[in-house]
Design an enzyme around this catalytic site. Structure first.
Site, mmCIF file in Angstrom:
data_model
loop_
_atom_site.group_PDB
_atom_site.id
_atom_site.type_symbol
_atom_site.label_atom_id
_atom_site.label_comp_id
_atom_site.label_asym_id
_atom_site.label_seq_id
_atom_site.Cartn_x
_atom_site.Cartn_y
_atom_site.Cartn_z
ATOM 1 N N GLY A 16 20.265 3.722 6.236
ATOM 2 C CA GLY A 16 19.767 3.790 7.616
ATOM 3 C C GLY A 16 20.287 4.951 8.435
ATOM 4 N N MET A 96 11.294 2.246 1.008
ATOM 5 C CA MET A 96 10.971 2.568 -0.387
ATOM 6 C C MET A 96 9.708 1.854 -0.867
ATOM 7 S SD MET A 96 13.355 4.660 -0.810
ATOM 8 C CE MET A 96 13.431 4.998 -2.567
ATOM 9 N N ASN A 113 6.723 9.689 7.986
ATOM 10 C CA ASN A 113 7.793 9.533 6.994
ATOM 11 C C ASN A 113 8.562 10.836 6.882
ATOM 12 O OD1 ASN A 113 9.234 8.346 4.764
ATOM 13 N ND2 ASN A 113 7.942 9.512 3.350
ATOM 14 N N HIS A 115 10.716 13.108 3.967
ATOM 15 C CA HIS A 115 10.966 13.221 2.532
ATOM 16 C C HIS A 115 11.948 14.375 2.308
ATOM 17 C CE1 HIS A 115 10.140 12.703 -1.703
ATOM 18 N NE2 HIS A 115 10.073 14.018 -1.796
HETATM 19 C C1 GRF Z 1 16.448 10.030 3.086
HETATM 20 O O1 GRF Z 1 16.853 11.072 2.228
HETATM 21 C C2 GRF Z 1 14.967 10.092 3.343
HETATM 22 O O2 GRF Z 1 14.459 11.390 3.350
HETATM 23 C C3 GRF Z 1 14.409 9.376 2.136
HETATM 24 O O3 GRF Z 1 15.297 8.312 1.910
HETATM 25 C C4 GRF Z 1 16.591 8.686 2.402
HETATM 26 C C5 GRF Z 1 17.003 7.606 3.362
HETATM 27 O O4 GRF Z 1 18.312 7.769 3.825
HETATM 28 N N1 GRF Z 1 13.029 8.966 2.370
HETATM 29 P P1 GRF Z 1 18.822 6.917 5.060
HETATM 30 O O5 GRF Z 1 18.633 5.450 4.701
HETATM 31 O O6 GRF Z 1 18.011 7.310 6.255
HETATM 32 O O7 GRF Z 1 20.264 7.269 5.202
#
Ligand code: GRF
Length: 207
Positions: A16, A96, A113, A115
């Site tokens: 998060g 996810m 989103n 990425h």
């Molecule tokens: C991040 O690298 C985001 O780009 C990808 O998943 C990861 C999530 O990290 N989709 P977090 O939970 O926000 O720390």
């Protein structure tokens, strides 16, 4: 606080940190939005703990199965929870799951989103590992509108960083994550202040 602020819901599956960066920017007033709901498909997600810190309702909602998509039974519950919270923008922050066309139809052009690669390179799982193993010299992150594919939607904002000669996969991962936090907030500032136009796949940003 003004009730005219756009209302956002954040979907997150894990630690998060992007969710936190967004909530922090809202709390500090650098992102003009109202966080209405945090939802997770993982009861242990760190993102859920941010609810009490930032005073935002946070809920685990059963995804129905361990991976990939929410089941046809469970996905409508996500839609309902977001609608009940009067969410206008759905922000995926490490969520996810691939969302269905039906889900997206409830929030047209309002699901975004981040990425951790310069799309269209290295879509899918472990983008940072893929890019590092490929030996790229430049990588970065991409904020995009979500469509029914995997990391295929129109690009809103994209920022690069160099891969340094001494980088390990871990050091690159760490630097890129901090970079994501800034880039996501910047992208959301553009969206929330309506400083963009969609021209097919092209998202044109106005200064
Ligand atoms: C991040 O690298 C985001 O780009 C990808 O998943 C990861 C999530 O990290 N989709 P977090 O939970 O926000 O720390």
């Amino acid at each position: 606080m003004s009730t005219n602020l756009p209302s956002v819901g954040i979907l997150a599956s894990g630690r998060g940190s992007n969710c936190e960066a967004i909530l922090q920017a809202i709390a500090e007033g650098t992102l003009a939005a109202k966080a209405s709901l945090i939802l997770s498909d993982n009861p242990k997600a760190g993102a859920l703990e941010l609810g009490s810190k930032f005073n935002v309702p946070a809920r685990y909602l059963d995804p129905g199965r361990p991976h990939a998509r929410l089941t046809p039974d469970c996905e409508p519950r996500y839609v309902r929870a977001l609608q009940e919270a009067e969410v206008e923008w759905v922000i995926l922050a490490g969520f996810m799951r691939i969302l269905s066309k039906d889900f997206l139809s409830h929030f047209p052009d309002r699901v975004v989103n981040i990425h951790p690669s310069l799309l269209p390179s290295f879509p899918g799982l472990d983008a940072v590992g893929q890019a590092f193993a490929h030996g790229v010299k430049v990588t970065g992150c991409t904020v995009h509108f979500v469509d029914a594919g995997m990391d295929t939607g129109p690009i809103i904002h994209q920022k690069a960083i160099d891969v340094l000669p001494g980088d390990t996969e871990a050091s690159l991962r760490k630097r890129l994550l901090t970079h994501e936090h800034r880039t996501y907030v910047e992208a959301l500032q553009i969206l929330m202040s309506k400083r963009y136009d969609r021209q097919g796949r092209r998202v044109v940003i106005h200064s």
